[in-house]
Scaffold this motif. Structure first.
Motif, mmCIF file in Angstrom:
data_model
loop_
_atom_site.group_PDB
_atom_site.id
_atom_site.type_symbol
_atom_site.label_atom_id
_atom_site.label_comp_id
_atom_site.label_asym_id
_atom_site.label_seq_id
_atom_site.Cartn_x
_atom_site.Cartn_y
_atom_site.Cartn_z
ATOM 1 N N TYR A 161 0.900 -1.151 0.000
ATOM 2 C CA TYR A 161 0.000 0.000 0.000
ATOM 3 C C TYR A 161 0.939 1.200 0.000
ATOM 4 C CZ TYR A 161 -4.522 2.227 1.125
ATOM 5 O OH TYR A 161 -5.681 2.960 1.106
ATOM 6 N N HIS A 172 0.379 7.062 1.481
ATOM 7 C CA HIS A 172 -0.907 7.741 1.302
ATOM 8 C C HIS A 172 -1.358 8.297 2.637
ATOM 9 C CE1 HIS A 172 -1.987 3.850 2.986
ATOM 10 N NE2 HIS A 172 -3.107 4.416 3.404
ATOM 11 N N ASP A 213 -5.030 8.806 4.980
ATOM 12 C CA ASP A 213 -6.361 8.195 5.026
ATOM 13 C C ASP A 213 -7.494 9.210 4.948
ATOM 14 O OD1 ASP A 213 -5.159 5.768 5.154
ATOM 15 O OD2 ASP A 213 -5.604 5.376 7.269
ATOM 16 N N HIS A 257 1.530 7.530 5.391
ATOM 17 C CA HIS A 257 1.979 6.196 5.816
ATOM 18 C C HIS A 257 1.857 5.211 4.665
ATOM 19 C CE1 HIS A 257 -2.349 6.345 6.498
ATOM 20 N NE2 HIS A 257 -2.360 5.036 6.259
ATOM 21 N N TRP A 288 -11.603 2.726 9.599
ATOM 22 C CA TRP A 288 -11.411 4.170 9.447
ATOM 23 C C TRP A 288 -12.505 4.830 10.272
ATOM 24 C CZ3 TRP A 288 -10.982 1.436 4.527
ATOM 25 C CH2 TRP A 288 -9.649 1.313 4.100
#
Ligand SMILES: O=C(O)CCC(=O)C(=O)O
Ligand SMILES: [Fe+2]
Length: 426
Positions: free
Chosen positions: A328, A331, A333, A401, A417
């Motif tokens: 991943y 980015h 969140d 992260h 989230w």
């Protein structure tokens, strides 16, 4: 779309339903649900419910809880469940317990334990599974034996997930003497059903604590006990909690998401539209409320409690699986306003994130915060909790992260989230 020629079963059910007996209405409604004709099904279930049909009362309530064939209406769903429970349905009680986990329209009070116990006594598999996992977290032989007995009962009642949890415990001798042959036998029975073996997941049992509650007693409120948090960064706040989830809980998440995995999609930070770019190369499973059972909701409540956010602020649980080379990329969140607009704008942005590693990763797969300078390595049951916004609500770019590439083995991760305000109905 409705089929042009209805099959004979449906025609027969329609004729019977015309006579208006509650059982005939219920059967026709059930048949219509499987054909996606949910608005008509809701109407029929509700008519059967009004005539006192207990299963129709539960189905009416479930459709009101999940917004199927009707608008979501949690207080009305609770009313139907209370009625069905009073008429003697322990399954209705189970759904009241499920609703109560969120402590919103229906209160999280003492009766939740009683309700779960009644559903356990009625051998309702989701209740057996939730109770097994509850006792399995507690130290002491009594609790461990009880966990295994409940998993066995659920397995005999046909519960595939309970069978997977039981097989792992038998294989590793958790709460019992290791019985690898019995474990193999179970896996052999599960294989024709397309059930894959679970990855390696072990979590040391928490040491006995005075507050771990009396043995043999269901006390779901233990989920709310505070946990020991290790602070890794103060700005943005990044914290780690070891052993937040038990091995059974991690296995539950992997076992229930496995069949649901699809290739991950990421949202464009500018437009809020799905991206096909290779930002996230994993597969993921998102848990719509309709597939959440009590055990899954208790796991999420435990995650939210550790993150000090109410369960109602959580988006749907997502489980990710990374294979070697998958990652991943860096980015943040938080979402652009355009994306929030499409998905509960009143809930605000993603205030905080909690991720829990679910298995042993052979190499790689760390979560890295390149600006804050923190790196967390995967350990089953370990949680990482971090803020995406400043205390005043502005996005914090330093929350950048990444999930580093998995080098060997696979990595399973559960993410919630958490929004600024209420996102869920219950
Ligand atoms: O895989 C990881 O370690 C990070 C996952 C992540 O960033 C997320 O789920 O938002
Ligand atoms: Fe993230």
């Amino acid at each position: 779309m409705a089929p042009i020629v209805e099959d004979t079963t449906l025609t027969r059910l329609r004729l019977e339903a015309d006579r208006g007996t509650p059982q005939a209405l219920y059967q026709l409604a059930t048949a219509l649900v499987t054909r996606q004709e949910v608005a008509e099904a809701f109407d029929l279930h509700r008519r059967a419910a009004q005539a006192g049909h207990a299963n129709a009362q539960i189905e009416t309530a479930r459709m009101l809880m999940f917004g199927i064939g009707t608008e979501v209406d949690v207080p009305r769903a609770a009313e139907w469940l209370v009625r069905a429970e009073a008429a003697g349905s322990p399954i209705a009680g189970y759904f009241l317990a499920l609703m109560a986990v969120g402590n919103a329209s229906f209160p999280r009070e003492g009766r939740t334990n009683e309700r779960l116990l009644a559903a356990v006594n009625a051998n309702y598999p989701p209740a057996l599974r939730a109770a097994a996992i509850h006792f399995g977290r507690k130290p002491g032989e009594h609790n461990q034996t009880l966990c295994l007995q409940l998993l066995e009962r659920a397995t005999h009642a046909g519960d595939v997930v309970a069978a997977q949890l039981l097989a792992e415990r038998l294989m590793r001798g958790e709460g019992c003497i290791a019985q690898p042959e019995a474990a193999e036998e179970l896996w052999a029975q599960l294989a024709p059903l397309g059930v894959a073996r679970l990855p390696e997941i072990t979590v040391p049992m928490a040491p006995a604590q005075a507050e771990s509650g009396p043995s043999n007693t269901l006390a779901l409120e233990e989920v709310l006990q505070p946990v020991t948090v290790q602070l890794l960064s103060a700005g943005p706040r990044i914290a780690q909690v070891d052993g937040l989830l038990s091995a059974d809980e991690c296995r539950l998440l992997v076992a229930t998401s496995g069949p649901r995995l699809v290739r991950s999609r990421t949202v464009d930070p500018e437009t809020g539209l799905p991206l096909s770019l290779e930002i996230r190369t994993s597969s993921d499973a998102s848990f719509d409320p309709i597939v959440e059972d009590l055990a899954l909701r208790l796991v999420q409540l435990r995650m939210c409690t550790a993150a000090r956010v109410g369960l109602l602020q959580a988006e749907h649980l997502t489980v990710l699986r990374y294979e070697p080379g998958q990652e991943y990329r860096p980015h943040r969140d938080y979402r652009p306003p355009s994306s929030i607009e499409h998905d509960r704008p009143e809930a605000g942005n993603r205030l905080r994130t909690i991720c829990v590693y679910l298995n042993h990763v052979e190499a790689g797969g760390e979560t890295e915060f390149p600006i804050a300078g923190a790196q967390i390595s995967p350990q089953p049951g370990r949680a990482v909790i971090f803020d995406n916004l400043f205390p005043d609500g502005r996005p914090d770019p330093d929350s950048l992260h990444a999930g580093l590439p998995v080098l060997h083995g696979e990595k399973w991760l559960a993410t919630l989230w958490l929004r600024e305000r209420r996102y869920r109905y219950y």
